[in-house]
Design an enzyme around this catalytic site. Structure first.
Site, PDB file in Angstrom:
ATOM      1  N   ASN A  42      31.842  30.937  43.015  1.00  0.00           N
ATOM      2  CA  ASN A  42      31.166  31.945  42.189  1.00  0.00           C
ATOM      3  C   ASN A  42      29.751  31.468  41.858  1.00  0.00           C
ATOM      4  O   ASN A  42      29.498  30.270  41.695  1.00  0.00           O
ATOM      5  CB  ASN A  42      31.973  32.336  40.949  1.00  0.00           C
ATOM      6  CG  ASN A  42      32.355  31.196  40.040  1.00  0.00           C
ATOM      7  OD1 ASN A  42      32.505  30.062  40.482  1.00  0.00           O
ATOM      8  ND2 ASN A  42      32.524  31.477  38.779  1.00  0.00           N
ATOM      9  N   ILE A  43      28.849  32.438  41.799  1.00  0.00           N
ATOM     10  CA  ILE A  43      27.430  32.153  41.565  1.00  0.00           C
ATOM     11  C   ILE A  43      26.961  33.111  40.476  1.00  0.00           C
ATOM     12  O   ILE A  43      26.836  34.316  40.720  1.00  0.00           O
ATOM     13  CB  ILE A  43      26.607  32.373  42.862  1.00  0.00           C
ATOM     14  CG1 ILE A  43      27.179  31.535  44.022  1.00  0.00           C
ATOM     15  CG2 ILE A  43      25.133  32.038  42.617  1.00  0.00           C
ATOM     16  CD1 ILE A  43      26.629  31.904  45.396  1.00  0.00           C
ATOM     17  N   GLU A  44      26.767  32.556  39.278  1.00  0.00           N
ATOM     18  CA  GLU A  44      26.412  33.421  38.143  1.00  0.00           C
ATOM     19  C   GLU A  44      24.893  33.526  38.008  1.00  0.00           C
ATOM     20  O   GLU A  44      24.131  32.875  38.719  1.00  0.00           O
ATOM     21  CB  GLU A  44      27.071  32.876  36.869  1.00  0.00           C
ATOM     22  CG  GLU A  44      28.585  32.920  37.005  1.00  0.00           C
ATOM     23  CD  GLU A  44      29.330  32.525  35.738  1.00  0.00           C
ATOM     24  OE1 GLU A  44      28.714  31.983  34.803  1.00  0.00           O
ATOM     25  OE2 GLU A  44      30.552  32.762  35.697  1.00  0.00           O
ATOM     26  N   CYS A  53      31.376  36.734  42.806  1.00  0.00           N
ATOM     27  CA  CYS A  53      32.636  35.980  42.802  1.00  0.00           C
ATOM     28  C   CYS A  53      32.754  35.102  44.047  1.00  0.00           C
ATOM     29  O   CYS A  53      32.140  35.382  45.086  1.00  0.00           O
ATOM     30  CB  CYS A  53      33.822  36.940  42.791  1.00  0.00           C
ATOM     31  SG  CYS A  53      34.038  37.846  41.263  1.00  0.00           S
ATOM     32  N   GLU A  55      35.245  34.851  46.102  1.00  0.00           N
ATOM     33  CA  GLU A  55      35.834  35.564  47.243  1.00  0.00           C
ATOM     34  C   GLU A  55      34.770  36.334  48.011  1.00  0.00           C
ATOM     35  O   GLU A  55      34.703  36.304  49.235  1.00  0.00           O
ATOM     36  CB  GLU A  55      36.905  36.545  46.765  1.00  0.00           C
ATOM     37  CG  GLU A  55      38.103  35.906  46.096  1.00  0.00           C
ATOM     38  CD  GLU A  55      37.952  35.763  44.587  1.00  0.00           C
ATOM     39  OE1 GLU A  55      36.832  35.457  44.099  1.00  0.00           O
ATOM     40  OE2 GLU A  55      38.958  35.941  43.880  1.00  0.00           O
ATOM     41  N   CYS A  91      39.355  39.705  41.353  1.00  0.00           N
ATOM     42  CA  CYS A  91      38.980  40.868  40.537  1.00  0.00           C
ATOM     43  C   CYS A  91      39.044  42.142  41.379  1.00  0.00           C
ATOM     44  O   CYS A  91      39.163  42.102  42.615  1.00  0.00           O
ATOM     45  CB  CYS A  91      37.586  40.679  39.945  1.00  0.00           C
ATOM     46  SG  CYS A  91      36.245  41.045  41.091  1.00  0.00           S
ATOM     47  N   CYS A  94      36.440  42.479  44.233  1.00  0.00           N
ATOM     48  CA  CYS A  94      36.766  41.661  45.414  1.00  0.00           C
ATOM     49  C   CYS A  94      37.918  42.275  46.207  1.00  0.00           C
ATOM     50  O   CYS A  94      37.908  42.258  47.437  1.00  0.00           O
ATOM     51  CB  CYS A  94      37.096  40.233  44.994  1.00  0.00           C
ATOM     52  SG  CYS A  94      35.638  39.312  44.441  1.00  0.00           S
TER      53      CYS A  94
HETATM   54  N1  THU Z   1      35.550  34.969  39.320  1.00  0.00           N
HETATM   55  C1  THU Z   1      35.654  34.713  40.654  1.00  0.00           C
HETATM   56  O1  THU Z   1      34.741  34.150  41.258  1.00  0.00           O
HETATM   57  N2  THU Z   1      36.792  35.085  41.296  1.00  0.00           N
HETATM   58  C2  THU Z   1      37.900  35.582  40.681  1.00  0.00           C
HETATM   59  O2  THU Z   1      38.923  35.776  41.336  1.00  0.00           O
HETATM   60  C3  THU Z   1      37.862  35.864  39.237  1.00  0.00           C
HETATM   61  C4  THU Z   1      36.569  35.661  38.552  1.00  0.00           C
HETATM   62  C5  THU Z   1      34.356  34.504  38.613  1.00  0.00           C
HETATM   63  C6  THU Z   1      33.399  35.559  38.138  1.00  0.00           C
HETATM   64  C7  THU Z   1      32.697  34.843  37.006  1.00  0.00           C
HETATM   65  O3  THU Z   1      31.670  34.039  37.550  1.00  0.00           O
HETATM   66  C8  THU Z   1      33.764  33.923  36.426  1.00  0.00           C
HETATM   67  O4  THU Z   1      34.742  33.787  37.446  1.00  0.00           O
HETATM   68  C9  THU Z   1      34.408  34.443  35.149  1.00  0.00           C
HETATM   69  O5  THU Z   1      34.839  35.736  35.308  1.00  0.00           O
END
Ligand code: THU
Length: 140
Positions: A42-44, A53, A55, A91, A94
């Site tokens: 994940n890259i915020e 996310c 995935e 999520c 995804c």
């Molecule tokens: N996130 C994912 O990368 N994949 C998931 O299956 C669930 C959530 C990330 C999104 C965000 O950066 C952090 O987790 C919290 O929601």
């Protein structure tokens, strides 16, 4: 074993998660039908909504490299600095992206599970009656 190796690779990817806002780090390992793996984390973002996310990072890397057929994805995630506890389920966004490129009947989603090691679901298990490319075709 395919599942355990994908989980191992997902953990490797998780180490590269950029999650300073949620503190929730996720890694994914996507296996193509040809046997190649693409990793994602994940890259915020400070503006929040551009965040991606793990995935989708893995899918978009693979698709942009010309891959179109996928067999399975492993996902691991949890709070930074802690061992993943409960399953990190993909999520809705995804799941919709998976629906674009994967068969709901056969694509496998492998989720690390503290108690059982891992659990395997099909895309259809997690996304029943999902809307996909078939819905836009005349012949269904
Ligand atoms: N996130 C994912 O990368 N994949 C998931 O299956 C669930 C959530 C990330 C999104 C965000 O950066 C952090 O987790 C919290 O929601």
């Amino acid at each position: 074993m395919k599942e355990r190796e994908l989980i191992r690779l997902a953990h490797e990817a998780r180490q590269r998660a950029y999650a300073p806002y949620s503190g929730f780090q996720v890694g994914a390992a996507l296996l193509t039908k040809g046997g190649k793996t693409y990793l994602g984390c994940n890259i915020e973002n400070a503006a929040y909504s551009p965040s991606n996310c793990a995935e989708r990072t893995a899918f978009f890397k693979a698709i942009s490299e010309g891959e179109t057929e996928f067999e399975a994805i492993a996902v691991v995630g949890g709070k930074a600095g802690e061992k993943p506890g409960q399953m990190c389920t993909p999520c809705g966004v995804c799941r919709q992206v998976m629906m674009e490129f994967c068969s709901p009947e056969t694509f496998q989603i492998i989720l690390e599970d503290e108690n059982r090691g891992y659990q395997v679901f099909t895309l259809g298990d997690l996304f029943p009656l999902g809307f996909g490319p078939g819905n836009l075709r005349k012949d269904g």
